[in-house]
Scaffold this motif. Structure first.
Motif, mmCIF file in Angstrom:
data_model
loop_
_atom_site.group_PDB
_atom_site.id
_atom_site.type_symbol
_atom_site.label_atom_id
_atom_site.label_comp_id
_atom_site.label_asym_id
_atom_site.label_seq_id
_atom_site.Cartn_x
_atom_site.Cartn_y
_atom_site.Cartn_z
ATOM 1 N N SER A 3 0.910 -1.214 -0.014
ATOM 2 C CA SER A 3 -0.054 0.137 -0.161
ATOM 3 C C SER A 3 0.919 1.313 0.031
ATOM 4 N N ASN A 4 2.210 0.834 0.411
ATOM 5 C CA ASN A 4 2.924 2.296 0.343
ATOM 6 C C ASN A 4 3.862 2.373 -0.399
ATOM 7 N N GLY A 5 4.174 1.520 -1.214
ATOM 8 C CA GLY A 5 5.348 1.498 -2.299
ATOM 9 C C GLY A 5 6.783 1.167 -1.747
ATOM 10 N N LEU A 6 7.027 1.028 -0.394
ATOM 11 C CA LEU A 6 8.234 0.603 0.025
ATOM 12 C C LEU A 6 8.526 -0.716 -0.303
ATOM 13 N N GLY A 7 7.314 -1.675 -0.499
ATOM 14 C CA GLY A 7 7.594 -3.059 -0.802
ATOM 15 C C GLY A 7 8.897 -3.051 -1.874
ATOM 16 N N VAL A 65 4.967 9.405 2.052
ATOM 17 C CA VAL A 65 4.319 10.016 3.116
ATOM 18 C C VAL A 65 2.566 9.706 2.940
ATOM 19 N N ASP A 66 1.963 8.906 4.131
ATOM 20 C CA ASP A 66 0.639 8.567 4.000
ATOM 21 C C ASP A 66 -0.101 9.261 4.924
ATOM 22 N N THR A 103 -3.947 10.839 9.987
ATOM 23 C CA THR A 103 -2.838 11.157 10.881
ATOM 24 C C THR A 103 -1.505 11.019 9.924
ATOM 25 N N PRO A 104 -0.742 12.008 9.965
ATOM 26 C CA PRO A 104 0.663 11.429 8.885
ATOM 27 C C PRO A 104 1.452 10.365 9.512
#
Ligand code: ATP
Ligand code: MG
Length: 359
Positions: free
Chosen positions: A260-264, A318-319, A324-325
């Motif tokens: 979900s955050n691209g860090l994969g 950044v999500d 909440t960030p």
């Protein structure tokens, strides 16, 4: 509140048994949007279908506020109210199902009935007058913003509109809980977003408790406040959505969060040798997690100046989770070994979590 304890469900097919729900204990609070995530076959649908007893658990208990505690014992179901168990009857199930609505991936609408008749369907078998039914259906059409589609047939609707009809139908009896089994999986991104927005609105406006099955972490991130991760019939991790996103513990949860955050993607870059992940005294690839605060570029340049080290950003994300960030940055930190150590210590003192990316 729905309190599930030690729930078990096994299927026997051709002398082979599948433990679809294995010792599951979870609590769904009133007003929750409770997400259940897992890969195909993890047991999500079976677990959720046990809540309205479309599936009969073999063991465990499900305590439902305002209804009573259902006890499964050797495949038989008992209803306990005021401490006295008795067999669960069909009429108990009918009462329960009035307070728990359900929607599905493929909408399950009656193709030969109009939108009006689809929504009116569950009301027809109750003691309502025609007038009451018409008023209620009109109210529901307004709630799901489909007043202009009242007399059309499902084939004349888009996927998102069909799901709105299904939602209206599921809410006809004013249930307290709505079970959603992959309700957005057949929809395009725009329709998905509008259905999720509608669910959130219903949750806030009606105080509707929602149990939401999905295999997409983005759906969880968008609207859920609590999430349970399922693997091989078990709930392997559960918690508040923000906490799970900020600190996933199990590898399956990390994988879901990563999607979900691209860090994969970073693991792939490392595997492809696009990024040199081998740490040395002078160089480290690290992940910084900024919890409940915006990603602070100033920190990166401050650390670089203060400790005379190089910090190059490999990937940043950044999500907003539950408004909440939550920031994640992967940086390559290099310099004199002692300075690198001092810089890491300083970053941690600033409240930023540090993890080695690999090895
Ligand atoms: N009616 C059934 N009869 C036999 N086995 C079943 C039945 N329903 C589910 N199973 C098995 O139980 C396990 C869990 O299935 P379930 O449908 O709950 O998974 P799921 O997490 O909802 O998967 P998906 O994401 O594909 O919908 C699977 O191995 C499945 O094959
Ligand atoms: Mg399923």
């Amino acid at each position: 509140m729905i309190e599930i304890k030690n729930l078990e469900k096994t299927y026997d097919i051709n002398n082979h048994s599948v433990h679809a729900v294995n010792d599951v204990s979870i609590t769904i609070n009133d007003g929750d949007i409770y997400g259940v995530i897992g890969y195909s076959g993890a047991g999500k649908s079976t677990l959720v279908r046990c809540i309205n007893f479309l599936e009969r658990p073999e063991a465990g208990t499900i305590n439902i506020s305002g209804f009573g505690k259902v006890i499964a014992n050797a495949g038989r179901l008992y209803l306990e109210r005021d401490g006295k168990p008795r067999p669960l009857l069909d009429k108990d199930l009918r009462t329960l199902r009035k307070s728990i609505g359900m929607i599905f991936q493929h909408f399950n609408l009656l193709d030969r009935s109009t939108v009006f008749d689809n929504i009116a369907y569950p009301l027809k078998y109750r003691n309502y007058t025609k007038n009451e039914i018409r008023n209620r259906v009109n109210e529901l059409l307004k709630l799901v913003d489909l007043e202009d589609k009242r007399d059309v047939y499902p084939s004349q609707l888009s996927g998102g509109q069909k799901q709105r009809v299904a939602i209206a139908r599921a809410l006809a009896d004013s249930p307290k809980v709505l079970l959603c089994d992959e309700a957005t999986s057949a929809l395009d991104p725009d329709a998905t977003e509008s259905i999720l927005r509608l669910l959130k609105e219903l949750n806030q406006k009606l105080g509707l408790t929602i149990v939401l099955i999905t295999h997409e972490m983005a759906v969880i991130k968008e609207i859920a406040n609590h999430v349970a991760v399922m693997e091989n019939g078990r709930v392997v991790e559960d918690g508040e959505v923000y906490d799970i996103f900020a600190s996933p513990e199990r590898s399956i949860t990390k994988r879901f969060v990563g999607t979900s955050n691209g860090l994969g993607k970073i693991s792939k870059l490392i595997d492809d040798k696009a990024v040199d992940a081998v740490p040395t005294d002078r160089k480290k690839l690290i992940k910084l997690t900024f919890i409940r605060s915006s990603v602070n570029d100033a920190l990166i340049s401050r650390v670089s100046r203060k400790f005379d080290v190089d910090l190059s950003i490999v990937l940043a994300n950044v999500d907003l989770v539950e408004d909440t960030p939550l920031g994640n940055i992967i940086v390559e930190l290099s310099g004199e070994a002692e300075r690198v150590e001092a810089a890491l210590k300083y970053i941690e003192e600033c409240g930023v979590r540090i993890e080695g990316v690999k090895r």
